[in-house]
Scaffold this motif. Structure first.
Motif, short mmCIF file in Angstrom:
data_model
loop_
_atom_site.label_atom_id
_atom_site.label_comp_id
_atom_site.label_asym_id
_atom_site.label_seq_id
_atom_site.Cartn_x
_atom_site.Cartn_y
_atom_site.Cartn_z
N GLY A 154 33.67 51.77 33.32
CA GLY A 154 34.63 52.60 32.77
C GLY A 154 35.67 51.90 33.51
N SER A 155 35.42 52.42 34.89
CA SER A 155 36.77 52.23 35.97
C SER A 155 37.81 50.98 35.94
N GLY A 156 37.21 50.25 34.97
CA GLY A 156 38.45 48.90 34.95
C GLY A 156 38.52 47.63 35.48
N LYS A 157 37.12 47.45 35.87
CA LYS A 157 36.38 46.59 36.68
C LYS A 157 36.27 45.51 35.69
N SER A 158 36.02 44.94 34.82
CA SER A 158 36.22 43.41 33.91
C SER A 158 38.02 43.55 34.14
N THR A 159 38.43 44.49 33.77
CA THR A 159 40.23 44.34 33.51
C THR A 159 40.83 44.24 34.73
N TYR A 160 40.11 44.59 35.93
CA TYR A 160 41.08 43.43 36.46
C TYR A 160 40.44 42.73 37.37
N CYS A 161 39.76 41.79 36.81
CA CYS A 161 39.23 40.63 37.34
C CYS A 161 39.59 39.90 36.63
N SER A 162 40.51 40.45 35.16
CA SER A 162 41.46 39.55 34.42
C SER A 162 42.30 39.44 34.71
N SER A 163 42.85 40.15 35.23
CA SER A 163 44.68 40.44 36.10
C SER A 163 44.23 39.87 37.63
N LEU A 164 43.23 39.72 38.20
CA LEU A 164 43.49 38.67 39.01
C LEU A 164 43.22 37.15 38.83
N HIS A 165 42.61 36.80 37.46
CA HIS A 165 42.14 35.15 37.27
C HIS A 165 43.92 35.29 36.75
N GLN A 166 44.22 35.69 35.84
CA GLN A 166 46.14 35.57 35.56
C GLN A 166 46.89 35.72 36.08
N HIS A 167 46.67 36.28 37.41
CA HIS A 167 47.64 36.37 38.54
C HIS A 167 47.61 34.94 38.86
N CYS A 168 45.87 34.24 39.19
CA CYS A 168 45.76 33.69 40.28
C CYS A 168 46.43 31.91 39.52
N ARG A 220 49.00 29.27 41.03
CA ARG A 220 48.22 28.26 41.32
C ARG A 220 47.27 27.90 41.92
N ARG A 221 46.11 29.17 42.04
CA ARG A 221 45.42 29.31 42.97
C ARG A 221 43.75 29.53 42.36
N CYS A 239 51.17 50.00 43.87
CA CYS A 239 50.19 48.33 44.02
C CYS A 239 50.43 47.62 43.29
N SER A 240 50.72 46.21 44.02
CA SER A 240 50.73 45.26 42.51
C SER A 240 49.07 44.67 42.99
N ILE A 241 48.98 43.47 42.30
CA ILE A 241 48.45 43.07 42.06
C ILE A 241 48.12 41.67 43.25
N GLN A 242 48.94 41.27 43.50
CA GLN A 242 49.39 40.51 44.80
C GLN A 242 48.83 41.62 45.70
N TYR A 243 49.36 42.23 45.71
CA TYR A 243 48.99 42.82 47.09
C TYR A 243 47.53 43.17 47.91
N ILE A 244 47.00 43.83 46.94
CA ILE A 244 46.00 43.95 46.57
C ILE A 244 45.41 43.02 46.53
N LEU A 245 45.63 41.98 46.41
CA LEU A 245 44.45 40.48 47.09
C LEU A 245 44.65 40.23 47.75
N SER A 246 46.00 40.41 48.55
CA SER A 246 46.12 39.27 50.06
C SER A 246 45.86 40.96 51.15
N GLN A 247 45.26 41.82 50.78
CA GLN A 247 44.87 43.46 51.92
C GLN A 247 43.07 42.36 51.72
N ILE A 248 42.95 41.96 50.41
CA ILE A 248 41.45 42.15 50.36
C ILE A 248 40.89 40.03 51.03
N ASP A 249 42.27 39.57 50.47
CA ASP A 249 42.37 37.99 51.99
C ASP A 249 42.23 38.51 53.11
N ASN A 250 42.76 39.30 53.72
CA ASN A 250 43.44 39.83 55.58
C ASN A 250 41.34 40.51 55.37
#
Length: 280
Positions: free
Chosen positions: A12-26, A30-31, A248-259
Motif C-alpha cells: 500500500g505504499s504506492g509502488k505500482s502508482t509510482y511505476c505507472s507515473s514513471l512510465h507516463q513521464h518517460c 520520449r524515453r 519533489c517531481s517524478i523527474q527530479y526523483i528519476l534524475s537522482q536514481i539515474d545518478n
C-alpha cells in the motif's frame, strides 16, 4: 550494460502508482523504460507489462493447489522465482538490449527485503547479467505522523539497505494526500535532539539508551533520508528550486536514481546539425 530499478516498500505504499507515473513521464519525454511485474498476486496494471512473473507462477494457483494462505503462497512463489532465475529470468532478459532500462515492481511483503534472501539473490543475478541496479524504497507519507513511526520507517529502510547492499533512494509517497504537510516536513530534515526528546516522551524510561543509539544512526551516519514525491508536481529538469520541500517531481526523483546507477554516462554525444543563418 543494462540499468534497473528495484521498487520495494510496504504493502500500500504506492509502488505500482509510482511505476505507472514513471512510465507516463518517460513516455512524455520520449524515453524508453520497461516495467516488470514481480508480484504474483497482481491483477490490474496502469502500465504496459514487459515481463510478468505470473507467466511463471501465479499466487491463486499456488493457494488452490497447495492450500497455502496469501502470505505463505507469496513466499512460495518468490522462492520458485529464485529457483528459476537461470531459466525463466535469463530467457526473458535476453529479449532486451544491453543498454535497456528495466523497472521491477515488487510485492509488498517486508520479509522479502528484510531477512529472506530471495530479492538479494535476484539482484545478484541481475548484476551477473551486467545490470546496474538501484533500490527505490517507498514509504507512505501518511504513515509518518509521529517520531516512533518515522524511526520505524527508517529502520525498515536501513534493513533493506543492509540486506540488498545496493544504492538506495528512499521516497515518501502520496504527498498529495497529506493534509498537514508541516507534520511531514519536520521529519525531512529533523533536529536530532528534538527527535530524541519526543521519542523519550513516547517510550518507557528503560528504552532511553536504545533511543539515543537509534537517533545517532539516523543523524550522525546520515544513512537514511527521504525524498518527498508529489506526483502532481511537474517541473522541468532545468527549473531552479526543483525539489523545494515538501515536494519533489517524478523527474527530479528519476534524475537522482539515474545518478546512482550512472545511467547515460556511456552514451554517445548527439550532435545536431544546424543550417547556417543567411546574412540579410
Amino acid at each position: 550494460m543494462g540499468y534497473a530499478q528495484l521498487v520495494i516498500g510496504p504493502a500500500g505504499s504506492g509502488k505500482s502508482t509510482y511505476c505507472s507515473s514513471l512510465h507516463q513521464h518517460c513516455e512524455t519525454t520520449r524515453r524508453t523504460i520497461h516495467i516488470v511485474n514481480l508480484d504474483p498476486a497482481a491483477e490490474n496494471f496502469d502500465y504496459p507489462v514487459a515481463m510478468d512473473i505470473r507467466e511463471l507462477i501465479s499466487l491463486d494457483d499456488v493457494m488452490e493447489e497447495l492450500g497455502l494462505g496469501p502470505n505463505g503462497g507469496l513466499m512460495y512463489c518468490m522462492e520458485h522465482l529464485q529457483e528459476n532465475l537461470d531459466e525463466w529470468l535469463t530467457e526473458e532478459l535476453d529479449n532486451y538490449l544491453d543498454d535497456d532500462y528495466l523497472v521491477f515492481d515488487c510485492p509488498g511483503q517486508i520479509e522479502l527485503f528484510s531477512h529472506v534472501p530471495v530479492l538479494k539473490n535476484f539482484v545478484e543475478h541481475l548484476r551477473r547479467k551486467n545490470f546496474n541496479v538501484c533500490v527505490v524504497y517507498l514509504l507512505d507519507s501518511q504513515f509518518i505522523t509521529d517520531v516512533t513511526k518515522f524511526i520505524s520507517g527508517c529502520m525498515t529502510s536501513l534493513s533493506a539497505m543492509v540486506q540488498l547492499e545496493l544504492p538506495h533512494v528512499n521516497i515518501l509517497s502520496k504527498m498529495d494526500l497529506v493534509t498537514n504537510k508541516k507534520d511531514v516536513e519536520n521529519y525531512l530534515d529533523p533536529e536530532p535532539q528534538l527527535l530524541l526528546a519526543e521519542l523519550n516522551q513516547r517510550m518507557a524510561p528503560q528504552f532511553q539508551k536504545l533511543n539515543k543509539s537509534l537517533i545517532e544512526v539516523v543523524d550522525q551516519y546520515s544513512m537514511v533520508s527521504f525524498l518527498p514525491l508529489d506526483l502532481r508536481k511537474e517541473r522541468s529538469f532545468n527549473d531552479k528550486d526543483q525539489c523545494s520541500l515538501p515536494f519533489c517531481s517524478i523527474q527530479y526523483i528519476l534524475s537522482q536514481i539515474d545518478n546512482c546507477i550512472q545511467y547515460g554516462e556511456d552514451a554517445d554525444v548527439k550532435v545536431k546539425d544546424f543550417d547556417p543563418e543567411e546574412d540579410d
